[in-house]
Motif scaffolding. Structure first.
Motif, PDB file in Angstrom:
ATOM      1  N   ALA A  86     -18.737   8.628   8.665  1.00 57.30           N
ATOM      2  CA  ALA A  86     -18.143   7.807   7.605  1.00 57.30           C
ATOM      3  C   ALA A  86     -16.785   7.308   8.065  1.00 57.30           C
ATOM      4  O   ALA A  86     -16.020   8.050   8.699  1.00 57.30           O
ATOM      5  N   ARG A  87     -16.492   6.067   7.718  1.00 56.24           N
ATOM      6  CA  ARG A  87     -15.195   5.479   8.045  1.00 56.24           C
ATOM      7  C   ARG A  87     -14.569   4.911   6.784  1.00 56.24           C
ATOM      8  O   ARG A  87     -15.267   4.391   5.909  1.00 56.24           O
ATOM      9  N   GLY A  88     -13.253   5.012   6.722  1.00 53.32           N
ATOM     10  CA  GLY A  88     -12.569   4.480   5.558  1.00 53.32           C
ATOM     11  C   GLY A  88     -11.071   4.634   5.695  1.00 53.32           C
ATOM     12  O   GLY A  88     -10.554   5.076   6.729  1.00 53.32           O
ATOM     13  N   THR A  89     -10.372   4.256   4.638  1.00 62.66           N
ATOM     14  CA  THR A  89      -8.917   4.328   4.595  1.00 62.66           C
ATOM     15  C   THR A  89      -8.502   5.075   3.341  1.00 62.66           C
ATOM     16  O   THR A  89      -8.996   4.780   2.252  1.00 62.66           O
ATOM     17  N   LEU A  90      -7.614   6.036   3.499  1.00 58.89           N
ATOM     18  CA  LEU A  90      -7.081   6.780   2.374  1.00 58.89           C
ATOM     19  C   LEU A  90      -5.606   6.442   2.199  1.00 58.89           C
ATOM     20  O   LEU A  90      -4.899   6.183   3.175  1.00 58.89           O
ATOM     21  N   GLN A  91      -5.171   6.455   0.961  1.00 56.45           N
ATOM     22  CA  GLN A  91      -3.787   6.093   0.657  1.00 56.45           C
ATOM     23  C   GLN A  91      -2.950   7.359   0.506  1.00 56.45           C
ATOM     24  O   GLN A  91      -3.253   8.234  -0.306  1.00 56.45           O
ATOM     25  N   ALA A  92      -1.892   7.443   1.317  1.00 54.11           N
ATOM     26  CA  ALA A  92      -0.962   8.567   1.241  1.00 54.11           C
ATOM     27  C   ALA A  92       0.253   8.159   0.420  1.00 54.11           C
ATOM     28  O   ALA A  92       0.874   7.123   0.691  1.00 54.11           O
ATOM     29  N   ASP A  93       0.575   8.960  -0.570  1.00 51.23           N
ATOM     30  CA  ASP A  93       1.725   8.704  -1.429  1.00 51.23           C
ATOM     31  C   ASP A  93       2.978   9.226  -0.736  1.00 51.23           C
ATOM     32  O   ASP A  93       3.128  10.432  -0.523  1.00 51.23           O
ATOM     33  N   LEU A  94       3.894   8.325  -0.387  1.00 47.15           N
ATOM     34  CA  LEU A  94       5.123   8.710   0.305  1.00 47.15           C
ATOM     35  C   LEU A  94       6.336   8.624  -0.611  1.00 47.15           C
ATOM     36  O   LEU A  94       7.473   8.572  -0.142  1.00 47.15           O
ATOM     37  N   GLY A  95       6.107   8.624  -1.892  1.00 47.48           N
ATOM     38  CA  GLY A  95       7.202   8.583  -2.854  1.00 47.48           C
ATOM     39  C   GLY A  95       7.579   7.177  -3.220  1.00 47.48           C
ATOM     40  O   GLY A  95       7.135   6.645  -4.234  1.00 47.48           O
ATOM     41  N   THR A  96       8.379   6.531  -2.386  1.00 47.02           N
ATOM     42  CA  THR A  96       8.835   5.168  -2.662  1.00 47.02           C
ATOM     43  C   THR A  96       7.851   4.118  -2.162  1.00 47.02           C
ATOM     44  O   THR A  96       8.043   2.934  -2.418  1.00 47.02           O
ATOM     45  N   LEU A  97       6.834   4.532  -1.458  1.00 49.67           N
ATOM     46  CA  LEU A  97       5.831   3.603  -0.931  1.00 49.67           C
ATOM     47  C   LEU A  97       4.570   4.388  -0.636  1.00 49.67           C
ATOM     48  O   LEU A  97       4.521   5.616  -0.764  1.00 49.67           O
ATOM     49  N   THR A  98       3.524   3.688  -0.241  1.00 51.87           N
ATOM     50  CA  THR A  98       2.280   4.322   0.169  1.00 51.87           C
ATOM     51  C   THR A  98       1.940   3.866   1.583  1.00 51.87           C
ATOM     52  O   THR A  98       2.445   2.846   2.067  1.00 51.87           O
ATOM     53  N   ALA A  99       1.078   4.640   2.242  1.00 53.05           N
ATOM     54  CA  ALA A  99       0.617   4.291   3.590  1.00 53.05           C
ATOM     55  C   ALA A  99      -0.894   4.414   3.619  1.00 53.05           C
ATOM     56  O   ALA A  99      -1.463   5.377   3.090  1.00 53.05           O
TER      57      ALA A  99
END
Length: 353
Positions: free
Chosen positions: A19-32
């Motif tokens: 499986a391939r995909g993208t997960l969003q990491a919460d960095l506080g003031t922004l996401t990655a």
């Protein structure tokens, strides 16, 4: 047969699938947005996590793990492989250096991170919580960045756990890279050191210089990863014997004490950057305003495994790292050295005087 679903947050791979995909990491003031490939083997085995792109300007490791993700067939895999080709999107896409353009922090100095910290500390914590924790093996891929020459090596940390240290030593010797450098303690904020402290067999793999990308180097790295996966039992053995290795321990690290233009005396040949004796001239930092020179000498003898190629430096910039052959009978005590991982440059920063 493997009957376990491989899950990382909302991304899942059933046994025998990829499986391939993208997960969003919460960095506080922004996401990655963190890209991942999950390879869930059809048969049971270890969980291996492989990361690249912890730093910007290190292109070949990213290329190599993308090629590896394409090549792995889950029907042939024993266990699970999690591949993260871009672990630090702000540094990879917006910057070209080790520090993040978001907050000026080197991700590979703050592991295992802090969910209540700044953006890069939160990213480190996200990577550990979602990828590294729960792994049996962790492999972090790097190369000399755009301002750094480097002689290929594998690095790992001694933990004092005989079984873990033996397994990691054998893993380090499985990539087909001749030089293996030991860190005498598993301290500091490097990714593999933080993983080792949690009982994970973890290595740093450094191949390539100056951030250069080329297909032969990328393919060589893929071959090394496949060899390591065979060693781990993730892939079937092919009967090849392990390549001989040379073991080293860091003897000194050298950082700039002045701002200016850096003129090194050691070679820029990445195959053998140079051997120096204690007191040898390593280079000069020249003030561009008035020509004042600050000479830099080797605080100890050893082989230069990586060195600064960039022209401009500021105080704290890593200029060179030296290592000597490892001999347990004569090796310095860990308490006499500043543990690797405290500097601002390479991913296995050598002890600083």
């Amino acid at each position: 047969m493997n009957d376990t679903t491989l899950s990382v947050s909302s991304l899942e791979a059933q046994p025998g699938t990829k499986a391939r995909g993208t997960l969003q990491a919460d960095l506080g003031t922004l996401t990655a947005d963190i890209p991942l490939t999950l390879v869930n083997g059809s048969r049971p085995g270890p969980r291996v996590v492989i990361t690249a792109g912890v730093h910007g300007g290190e292109f070949t490791p990213i290329d190599a793990v993308v090629r590896l993700a394409d090549a792995l067939d889950p029907r042939e895999v024993h266990g699970q492989v999690i591949i993260c080709p871009v672990a630090n999107p702000p540094a990879v896409y917006q910057g070209r250096l080790n520090i993040s353009p978001v907050d000026g922090v080197n991700l590979n100095r703050v592991f295992p991170g802090d969910l209540a910290g700044g953006p890069t500390e939160r990213l480190a914590a996200w990577l550990f919580a979602h990828l590294v924790d729960g792994a049996d093996v962790y492999i972090d891929l790097h190369c000399g960045g755009i301002d750094q020459v480097l002689s290929d090596f594998v690095g790992y940390r001694l933990t004092g756990d005989p079984d873990l240290d033996k397994a990691t030593a054998e893993l380090a010797g499985s990539f087909g890279i001749e030089d293996v450098i030991l860190g005498l303690k598993a301290d500091g904020g490097n990714s593999h050191a933080a993983a080792a402290r949690r009982g994970i067999s973890a290595v740093l793999v450094e191949v390539g210089s100056l951030g250069q990308r080329d297909e032969p180097t990328a393919l060589r790295r893929v071959d090394g990863l496949l060899t390591a996966l065979r060693h781990l039992g993730v892939l079937d053995q092919n009967g090849s014997a392990p390549a001989p290795i040379r073991e080293w321990v860091w003897s000194a690290g050298v950082t700039a004490e002045a701002t200016g233009l850096w003129y090194p005396e050691f070679s820029f040949d990445a195959d053998v950057i140079g051997e120096v004796a204690e007191g040898d001239l390593l280079g000069r930092i020249v003030d561009p305003a008035d020509g004042t020179e600050h000479t830099v000498h080797a605080p100890a003898g050893g082989r230069v495994f990586y060195g600064m190629h960039g022209l401009t430096v500021a105080p704290g910039a890593e200029l060179a790292a030296l290592a000597v052959p490892w001999d347990p009978a004569t090796a310095p005590s860990p308490d006499t050295l500043r543990t690797p991982g405290a500097g601002h440059g390479s991913d296995e920063a050598a002890p600083r005087p």
